[in-house]
Design a protein around this motif. Structure first.
Motif, PDB file in Angstrom:
ATOM      1  N   ARG A 172       0.735  -1.323   0.047  1.00  0.00           N
ATOM      2  CA  ARG A 172       0.065   0.053   0.084  1.00  0.00           C
ATOM      3  C   ARG A 172       0.985   1.232   0.024  1.00  0.00           C
ATOM      4  NH1 ARG A 172      -3.832  -0.306   4.464  1.00  0.00           N
ATOM      5  NH2 ARG A 172      -4.457  -2.385   3.407  1.00  0.00           N
ATOM      6  N   ARG A 178       2.249   1.978  -3.297  1.00  0.00           N
ATOM      7  CA  ARG A 178       0.840   2.401  -4.201  1.00  0.00           C
ATOM      8  C   ARG A 178       0.758   3.944  -4.004  1.00  0.00           C
ATOM      9  NH1 ARG A 178      -2.877  -2.211  -3.639  1.00  0.00           N
ATOM     10  NH2 ARG A 178      -2.185  -3.619  -5.073  1.00  0.00           N
ATOM     11  N   ALA A 179       0.989   4.265  -2.683  1.00  0.00           N
ATOM     12  CA  ALA A 179       0.758   5.679  -2.338  1.00  0.00           C
ATOM     13  C   ALA A 179       2.031   6.516  -2.834  1.00  0.00           C
ATOM     14  CB  ALA A 179       0.563   5.878  -0.977  1.00  0.00           C
ATOM     15  N   ALA A 232       3.790   6.007  -5.409  1.00  0.00           N
ATOM     16  CA  ALA A 232       3.764   6.083  -7.043  1.00  0.00           C
ATOM     17  C   ALA A 232       2.557   6.986  -7.238  1.00  0.00           C
ATOM     18  CB  ALA A 232       3.121   4.604  -7.680  1.00  0.00           C
ATOM     19  N   ARG A 233       1.476   7.135  -6.592  1.00  0.00           N
ATOM     20  CA  ARG A 233       0.355   7.982  -6.844  1.00  0.00           C
ATOM     21  C   ARG A 233       0.851   9.355  -6.602  1.00  0.00           C
ATOM     22  NH1 ARG A 233      -3.474   4.824  -4.404  1.00  0.00           N
ATOM     23  NH2 ARG A 233      -3.142   5.852  -2.357  1.00  0.00           N
ATOM     24  N   ARG A 234       1.598   9.482  -5.393  1.00  0.00           N
ATOM     25  CA  ARG A 234       2.401  10.830  -5.150  1.00  0.00           C
ATOM     26  C   ARG A 234       3.357  11.240  -6.069  1.00  0.00           C
ATOM     27  NH1 ARG A 234       1.830   9.690   0.305  1.00  0.00           N
ATOM     28  NH2 ARG A 234       3.763   8.437   0.220  1.00  0.00           N
ATOM     29  N   ARG A 262       3.180  10.546  -9.423  1.00  0.00           N
ATOM     30  CA  ARG A 262       2.574  10.666 -10.613  1.00  0.00           C
ATOM     31  C   ARG A 262       2.008  12.216 -10.344  1.00  0.00           C
ATOM     32  NH1 ARG A 262      -2.247  10.157 -13.770  1.00  0.00           N
ATOM     33  NH2 ARG A 262      -1.853   9.128 -15.588  1.00  0.00           N
ATOM     34  N   ALA A 263       1.398  12.258  -9.462  1.00  0.00           N
ATOM     35  CA  ALA A 263       0.762  13.577  -8.836  1.00  0.00           C
ATOM     36  C   ALA A 263       1.683  14.881  -9.296  1.00  0.00           C
ATOM     37  CB  ALA A 263      -0.183  13.671  -7.777  1.00  0.00           C
ATOM     38  N   HIS A 297       6.166   5.927 -15.469  1.00  0.00           N
ATOM     39  CA  HIS A 297       4.665   6.670 -15.320  1.00  0.00           C
ATOM     40  C   HIS A 297       4.318   6.713 -16.609  1.00  0.00           C
ATOM     41  CE1 HIS A 297       4.028   6.585 -10.801  1.00  0.00           C
ATOM     42  NE2 HIS A 297       5.099   7.013 -10.799  1.00  0.00           N
ATOM     43  N   HIS A 334      -5.430  15.442 -17.384  1.00  0.00           N
ATOM     44  CA  HIS A 334      -5.201  16.035 -15.828  1.00  0.00           C
ATOM     45  C   HIS A 334      -5.982  17.529 -16.022  1.00  0.00           C
ATOM     46  CE1 HIS A 334      -3.850  17.221 -12.150  1.00  0.00           C
ATOM     47  NE2 HIS A 334      -3.205  18.254 -12.583  1.00  0.00           N
TER      48      HIS A 334
END
Lengths: 196, 196
Positions: free
Chosen positions: B7, B10-11, B13-15, B17-18, B53, B67
């Protein structure tokens, strides 16, 4: 005023150019990838003659687009845009443009997808826009159209609604008749005509 | 429900990407040719992470466009399109879209010129078109808008008029305020509202 060799050569060149353009329109309409060789053969001239007039295939395609625009403008002018109520004159202009463009839908779709600059496109559309603007200004001056919005804006609106209508038909979302009705109704409303 | 290594990854990776997208929006807005290296540096990640990404610069640009579309849709939804008269709700939606897009005019002009297929463009615009369609259908059902024309056509008209207005401003032919007024007046007329 008898014909001179120079004048004959010029007349020959004009005829070749016209024959090449006519052949290009016809061939490209059925096969957008038609070669310069095939176009030369159909026009009854040599490949060298095509290249003497159009140094590259792109230049030939641009000339085809110019040629179709001239044809469209001529058909629009033939509707007598100066006569009768402005709303009717405007719809006559648009129907004439649609009929002319409608003869080569595949070709126009293909040429429309060519990478052209916005500036090229504006130059090419200028005579069409001018015809529309003349009728719109007349309608505004006569009180037939609302004069509260700039004529140039209304020209832009007219062109965009026309493109929307033909794309809705091309995409199969509206029938030819539905899109024509939607276009005309919307346009007359945009011009501030409530009864039509 | 405690955090697991998976988890956390994943968090992370999300950060990343953002952060990459935010840096890309900011950098590309001031310099449309900003390199992937510069974007990676601004995002505080490595070049490899950017490519993990977004496998290519084009994919990154497409993600930037997605986006910005999401941001626009969120701003539009925040205006409460379901409440009040449909005409006002529609103008609120359009103003919200304009404000969001207006924050990155250079970037959007550049991205708008990218070769995208009509299909890509349609997929990307679908949530915007859906919001507009919901309000237009409500206005037609309430008798506030004329119901004689297909709602989908009126959505198309709305989008095209909005683009016309922003291009007239970008080209310097109308001021921001003139084009907004011309757009709103024309749109309300197109919807069959005579008093506004």
């Amino acid at each position: 005023m008898s014909s001179s060799p120079t004048r004959n050569r010029r007349a020959d060149a004009r005829r070749s150019r016209a024959a090449i353009l006519a052949a290009a329109v016809e061939l490209l309409d059925s096969d957008p990838d038609a070669s310069v060789d095939a176009i030369a053969t159909a026009a009854g001239v040599s490949r060298q003659t095509v290249y003497a007039h159009f140094p590259s295939r792109d230049r030939l395609l641009a000339a085809v687009l110019d040629h179709l625009t001239e044809e469209t403008v001529a058909a629009m002018e033939a509707t007598g845009p100066g006569g009768g109520p402005a709303a009717e004159a405007l719809l006559r202009l648009l129907d004439a443009a649609d009929r002319t463009a409608g003869r080569h839908p595949a070709l126009l779709a293909r040429l429309g997808a060519l990478p052209v600059t916005a500036r090229d496109d504006q130059v090419r559309h200028a005579p069409v826009a001018e015809l529309l603007e003349r009728v719109i200004r007349r309608g505004q001056a006569d009180g037939e159209f609302d004069a509260g919005l700039p004529a140039q804006w209304l020209v832009e609106v007219t062109i965009r609604l026309a493109h929307a209508a033909s794309e809705e038909t091309a995409a199969g979302r509206l029938s030819k008749e539905e899109s024509r009705r939607a276009f005309h109704t919307t346009l007359l409303r945009a011009l501030g005509i409530t009864a039509s």
